[in-house]
Scaffold this motif. Sequence first.
Motif, PDB file in Angstrom:
ATOM      1  N   PRO A 250       0.830  -1.212   0.000  1.00  0.00           N
ATOM      2  CA  PRO A 250       0.000   0.000   0.000  1.00  0.00           C
ATOM      3  C   PRO A 250       0.867   1.265   0.000  1.00  0.00           C
ATOM      4  N   PHE A 251       0.386   2.266  -0.700  1.00  0.00           N
ATOM      5  CA  PHE A 251       1.131   3.524  -0.804  1.00  0.00           C
ATOM      6  C   PHE A 251       0.723   4.446   0.344  1.00  0.00           C
ATOM      7  N   GLY A 252       1.367   4.252   1.466  1.00  0.00           N
ATOM      8  CA  GLY A 252       1.031   5.018   2.653  1.00  0.00           C
ATOM      9  C   GLY A 252       0.308   4.162   3.663  1.00  0.00           C
ATOM     10  N   HIS A 253       0.422   4.556   4.941  1.00  0.00           N
ATOM     11  CA  HIS A 253      -0.126   3.740   6.016  1.00  0.00           C
ATOM     12  C   HIS A 253      -0.863   4.630   7.004  1.00  0.00           C
ATOM     13  N   SER A 254      -1.875   4.041   7.657  1.00  0.00           N
ATOM     14  CA  SER A 254      -2.745   4.829   8.518  1.00  0.00           C
ATOM     15  C   SER A 254      -2.811   4.226   9.911  1.00  0.00           C
ATOM     16  N   ALA A 255      -3.245   5.036  10.860  1.00  0.00           N
ATOM     17  CA  ALA A 255      -3.346   4.585  12.247  1.00  0.00           C
ATOM     18  C   ALA A 255      -4.392   3.495  12.415  1.00  0.00           C
ATOM     19  N   VAL A 270       2.848  -5.715  12.656  1.00  0.00           N
ATOM     20  CA  VAL A 270       2.491  -5.328  11.293  1.00  0.00           C
ATOM     21  C   VAL A 270       3.781  -5.023  10.532  1.00  0.00           C
ATOM     22  N   PHE A 271       4.021  -5.780   9.477  1.00  0.00           N
ATOM     23  CA  PHE A 271       5.150  -5.525   8.587  1.00  0.00           C
ATOM     24  C   PHE A 271       4.645  -4.719   7.391  1.00  0.00           C
ATOM     25  N   PHE A 272       5.382  -3.705   7.008  1.00  0.00           N
ATOM     26  CA  PHE A 272       4.922  -2.911   5.873  1.00  0.00           C
ATOM     27  C   PHE A 272       6.099  -2.373   5.082  1.00  0.00           C
ATOM     28  N   GLY A 273       5.841  -2.099   3.846  1.00  0.00           N
ATOM     29  CA  GLY A 273       6.822  -1.493   2.955  1.00  0.00           C
ATOM     30  C   GLY A 273       6.289  -0.166   2.444  1.00  0.00           C
ATOM     31  N   ARG A 274       7.020   0.407   1.477  1.00  0.00           N
ATOM     32  CA  ARG A 274       6.645   1.691   0.878  1.00  0.00           C
ATOM     33  C   ARG A 274       6.475   2.782   1.937  1.00  0.00           C
ATOM     34  N   ASP A 279      11.432   9.234   6.474  1.00  0.00           N
ATOM     35  CA  ASP A 279      11.223   8.491   7.714  1.00  0.00           C
ATOM     36  C   ASP A 279      12.118   7.266   7.758  1.00  0.00           C
ATOM     37  N   VAL A 280      12.263   6.572   6.647  1.00  0.00           N
ATOM     38  CA  VAL A 280      13.114   5.393   6.596  1.00  0.00           C
ATOM     39  C   VAL A 280      14.570   5.767   6.839  1.00  0.00           C
ATOM     40  N   THR A 281      15.009   6.864   6.241  1.00  0.00           N
ATOM     41  CA  THR A 281      16.398   7.306   6.423  1.00  0.00           C
ATOM     42  C   THR A 281      16.684   7.603   7.889  1.00  0.00           C
ATOM     43  N   ARG A 282      15.744   8.271   8.550  1.00  0.00           N
ATOM     44  CA  ARG A 282      15.923   8.590   9.964  1.00  0.00           C
ATOM     45  C   ARG A 282      15.940   7.316  10.801  1.00  0.00           C
ATOM     46  N   LYS A 312      15.211  -0.772   3.666  1.00  0.00           N
ATOM     47  CA  LYS A 312      15.662   0.601   3.531  1.00  0.00           C
ATOM     48  C   LYS A 312      15.362   1.154   2.136  1.00  0.00           C
ATOM     49  N   HIS A 313      15.004   0.267   1.220  1.00  0.00           N
ATOM     50  CA  HIS A 313      14.668   0.694  -0.134  1.00  0.00           C
ATOM     51  C   HIS A 313      13.188   1.052  -0.249  1.00  0.00           C
ATOM     52  N   GLY A 314      12.474   0.943   0.865  1.00  0.00           N
ATOM     53  CA  GLY A 314      11.081   1.377   0.878  1.00  0.00           C
ATOM     54  C   GLY A 314      10.114   0.423   0.230  1.00  0.00           C
ATOM     55  N   ASN A 315      10.519  -0.796  -0.059  1.00  0.00           N
ATOM     56  CA  ASN A 315       9.612  -1.737  -0.698  1.00  0.00           C
ATOM     57  C   ASN A 315       9.855  -3.123  -0.106  1.00  0.00           C
ATOM     58  N   TYR A 316       9.194  -4.120  -0.656  1.00  0.00           N
ATOM     59  CA  TYR A 316       9.252  -5.448  -0.075  1.00  0.00           C
ATOM     60  C   TYR A 316      10.159  -6.405  -0.851  1.00  0.00           C
TER      61      TYR A 316
END
Length: 340
Positions: A250-255, A270-274, A279-282, A312-316
């Motif tokens: 999913p492109f973005g995640h919600s509470a 919950v495991f997630f990508g993208r 945020d990932v860099t930090r 770290k590449h933002g995907n799965y």
Amino acid sequence: RPQSRRVKHRSWPAGSRTRRVMRRSDDDVDASLRVHLRTGDEDDSGDDEEATRGGSGRASWLLNGLLLAIVVVFSVLLLLLLLLAQAPVDAGCDRVPGYEGPPVPPPGDRRVPGKLNVHIVPHTHDDVGWLKTVDQYFTGSNASIQQADVRRIISSVVDELSKDPARTFVYAEMAFFSRWWREQGGAERSRVRALVKEGRLSFVNGGWCMHDEAAAHFADMIHQTSVGHEFIRANFGDDALPRVGWQLDPFGHSAIQATHLGSGVGLDAVFFGRADVDDVTRRIADGAMEFTWRGSRSLDTTNDVKGFVLSKHGNYGPPPGMCFDVVCGDDSRWQDDPDL
């Protein structure tokens, strides 16, 4: 002028008529006697025929019973052979026919203390409609757009898991798995149930699809998750329900995913990508790719869920140079032969 014809009527003497009537009566008596005699003869022959039929009926009954017993014995032997062919050689050692290696411990007991344990999670991400229709993705048709054949993916995974007890796999989209399941017979379903019970085939997320979190309404997210979980519960039991969320694409995640569709449905993590690149860099710099996700300030800590950013590449996908899939084609070093 019409002519009248005179008809002469012969008259019989009284005595002659009487004699003729008596003669007819005698004939009738003889006929009745003859009929009676014939009836007696037929009764005797009927008894003989009935006795013959009774003997042949008993012989036929014995023959049918013998044939039925042979069929029953043959069916029982065939069933035992099928069960022996599918049963593990030694369930306590987690072995399957054809596997020659050492006993393999259950998936949850494979961590090595004092070592850096790397978890490789075999999985497939099957879009329930994207570049192709749902039917085209499942059947593999229209390959000019994209090579994807979900039916063969699931079938080959089940075959490979059955060959090697060291292998595991996770699956997420119940829209495809339920369709594949409906096509299977009793023997194949039993094999899959055994894999699920052993923990070698696990369901993650378990919704009808891997829903979007940015544009979808939360009621639809909850509903489609419930539909998938009901399929799992009905066919594999409560123990097979997912314990891990799997929101890879999913492109973005919600509470709402952390609260209602995380801890709210019994998930531990919950495991997630993208994820957002900044945020990932930090998180990489802070060592915070694994964190505690509190989706709502109004809820207590019991509604917290473990969150994991996959890459770290933002995907799965896999790290560069470590692709196992045949469509990658960039690394031929990875082989499945343990002797290499």
